[in-house]
Structures are given as C-alpha cells and as structure tokens.
Scaffold this motif. Structure first.
Motif, PDB file in Angstrom:
ATOM      1  N   SER A 100       0.823  -1.198   0.000  1.00  0.00           N
ATOM      2  CA  SER A 100       0.000   0.000   0.000  1.00  0.00           C
ATOM      3  C   SER A 100       0.865   1.259   0.000  1.00  0.00           C
ATOM      4  N   ASP A 101       2.112   1.176   0.461  1.00  0.00           N
ATOM      5  CA  ASP A 101       3.019   2.319   0.474  1.00  0.00           C
ATOM      6  C   ASP A 101       3.803   2.457  -0.829  1.00  0.00           C
ATOM      7  N   ASP A 102       3.726   1.460  -1.710  1.00  0.00           N
ATOM      8  CA  ASP A 102       4.504   1.459  -2.941  1.00  0.00           C
ATOM      9  C   ASP A 102       3.744   2.082  -4.107  1.00  0.00           C
ATOM     10  N   HIS A 103       3.102   3.213  -3.882  1.00  0.00           N
ATOM     11  CA  HIS A 103       2.402   3.882  -4.979  1.00  0.00           C
ATOM     12  C   HIS A 103       2.964   5.290  -5.146  1.00  0.00           C
ATOM     13  N   CYS A 104       2.766   5.833  -6.302  1.00  0.00           N
ATOM     14  CA  CYS A 104       3.262   7.178  -6.596  1.00  0.00           C
ATOM     15  C   CYS A 104       2.136   8.186  -6.474  1.00  0.00           C
ATOM     16  N   THR A 105       2.471   9.370  -6.037  1.00  0.00           N
ATOM     17  CA  THR A 105       1.504  10.460  -6.007  1.00  0.00           C
ATOM     18  C   THR A 105       1.290  10.945  -7.439  1.00  0.00           C
ATOM     19  N   PRO A 106       0.043  11.099  -7.849  1.00  0.00           N
ATOM     20  CA  PRO A 106      -0.215  11.572  -9.214  1.00  0.00           C
ATOM     21  C   PRO A 106       0.449  12.920  -9.462  1.00  0.00           C
ATOM     22  N   ASP A 107       0.980  13.088 -10.651  1.00  0.00           N
ATOM     23  CA  ASP A 107       1.692  14.307 -11.023  1.00  0.00           C
ATOM     24  C   ASP A 107       0.839  15.555 -10.802  1.00  0.00           C
ATOM     25  N   ALA A 108      -0.450  15.456 -11.073  1.00  0.00           N
ATOM     26  CA  ALA A 108      -1.343  16.616 -10.927  1.00  0.00           C
ATOM     27  C   ALA A 108      -1.407  17.111  -9.484  1.00  0.00           C
ATOM     28  N   LEU A 109      -1.111  16.248  -8.521  1.00  0.00           N
ATOM     29  CA  LEU A 109      -1.122  16.660  -7.118  1.00  0.00           C
ATOM     30  C   LEU A 109       0.215  17.258  -6.681  1.00  0.00           C
ATOM     31  N   LEU A 110       1.255  17.039  -7.469  1.00  0.00           N
ATOM     32  CA  LEU A 110       2.578  17.514  -7.102  1.00  0.00           C
ATOM     33  C   LEU A 110       2.947  18.853  -7.725  1.00  0.00           C
ATOM     34  N   HIS A 111       2.327  19.204  -8.829  1.00  0.00           N
ATOM     35  CA  HIS A 111       2.733  20.378  -9.582  1.00  0.00           C
ATOM     36  C   HIS A 111       1.553  21.288  -9.873  1.00  0.00           C
ATOM     37  N   SER A 112       1.834  22.567  -9.974  1.00  0.00           N
ATOM     38  CA  SER A 112       0.809  23.519 -10.397  1.00  0.00           C
ATOM     39  C   SER A 112       0.506  23.284 -11.862  1.00  0.00           C
ATOM     40  N   ALA A 113      -0.743  23.292 -12.192  1.00  0.00           N
ATOM     41  CA  ALA A 113      -1.130  23.139 -13.589  1.00  0.00           C
ATOM     42  C   ALA A 113      -0.827  24.427 -14.333  1.00  0.00           C
ATOM     43  N   PRO A 114      -0.194  24.358 -15.489  1.00  0.00           N
ATOM     44  CA  PRO A 114       0.154  25.574 -16.215  1.00  0.00           C
ATOM     45  C   PRO A 114      -1.059  26.380 -16.671  1.00  0.00           C
ATOM     46  N   ALA A 115      -2.202  25.752 -16.792  1.00  0.00           N
ATOM     47  CA  ALA A 115      -3.382  26.433 -17.313  1.00  0.00           C
ATOM     48  C   ALA A 115      -4.100  27.270 -16.255  1.00  0.00           C
ATOM     49  N   ARG A 116      -3.689  27.182 -15.009  1.00  0.00           N
ATOM     50  CA  ARG A 116      -4.396  27.946 -13.978  1.00  0.00           C
ATOM     51  C   ARG A 116      -3.432  28.898 -13.291  1.00  0.00           C
ATOM     52  N   ASP A 117      -3.994  29.870 -12.602  1.00  0.00           N
ATOM     53  CA  ASP A 117      -3.176  30.826 -11.873  1.00  0.00           C
ATOM     54  C   ASP A 117      -2.465  30.151 -10.712  1.00  0.00           C
ATOM     55  N   VAL A 118      -1.290  30.637 -10.410  1.00  0.00           N
ATOM     56  CA  VAL A 118      -0.525  30.136  -9.283  1.00  0.00           C
ATOM     57  C   VAL A 118      -1.075  30.788  -8.018  1.00  0.00           C
ATOM     58  N   THR A 119      -1.318  29.986  -7.019  1.00  0.00           N
ATOM     59  CA  THR A 119      -1.832  30.503  -5.748  1.00  0.00           C
ATOM     60  C   THR A 119      -0.671  30.695  -4.772  1.00  0.00           C
ATOM     61  N   PRO A 120      -0.893  31.487  -3.735  1.00  0.00           N
ATOM     62  CA  PRO A 120       0.153  31.605  -2.712  1.00  0.00           C
ATOM     63  C   PRO A 120       0.527  30.242  -2.116  1.00  0.00           C
ATOM     64  N   GLU A 121      -0.461  29.371  -1.948  1.00  0.00           N
ATOM     65  CA  GLU A 121      -0.178  28.031  -1.423  1.00  0.00           C
ATOM     66  C   GLU A 121       0.755  27.272  -2.355  1.00  0.00           C
ATOM     67  N   ASP A 122       0.550  27.407  -3.674  1.00  0.00           N
ATOM     68  CA  ASP A 122       1.432  26.755  -4.645  1.00  0.00           C
ATOM     69  C   ASP A 122       2.876  27.212  -4.448  1.00  0.00           C
ATOM     70  N   LEU A 123       3.056  28.522  -4.320  1.00  0.00           N
ATOM     71  CA  LEU A 123       4.400  29.068  -4.177  1.00  0.00           C
ATOM     72  C   LEU A 123       5.053  28.615  -2.880  1.00  0.00           C
ATOM     73  N   VAL A 124       4.310  28.624  -1.788  1.00  0.00           N
ATOM     74  CA  VAL A 124       4.851  28.185  -0.497  1.00  0.00           C
ATOM     75  C   VAL A 124       5.295  26.726  -0.590  1.00  0.00           C
TER      76      VAL A 124
END
Length: 68
Positions: A12-36
C-alpha cells in the motif's frame, strides 16, 4: 489490532503520487499556497503573506524561479 500482513502494508506504500497533485497546472493561476509548497516551506500565515507579496511583484515567474 491490525489484520494486515507486513507485505500488504508495504504494497500500500509502494504507490506514486499523481503528477497533478505535485505540480501547479500551467493552465491555472498560481496561488500563494502553490508558491509556499514549491519553496518547500510550511503553509503558515507568514509564508502565505510572503508568497502573496512575491506573486504581486514577480507573477508566475516567482514559481518558475524555484523549478530546476
């Protein structure tokens, strides 16, 4: 009491976090939380204020400067 075996726990620990959860999507505005989070800092009122100021002055480039 847990009924799982050590192998089940490991699997159950041998899975990868989906890329969409790790990176800001280029199509949307960057939030302060993203930058932090991109800076590797904890999300706190102080770091959010820092991120807001940085985004106001640098825009999206503030995040891009943190990327390798």
């Amino acid at each position: 009491m847990s009924t799982s075996t050590p192998e089940e726990s490991r699997l159950s620990d041998d899975h990868c976090t989906p890329d969409a959860l790790l990176h800001s999507a280029p199509a949307r505005d960057v939030t302060p939380e993203d930058l932090v989070m991109a800076a590797g800092r904890d999300v706190t009122p102080a770091t959010l204020a820092w991120a807001r100021r940085k985004l106001e002055t640098e825009g999206r480039a503030a995040v891009e400067k943190l990327l390798p």
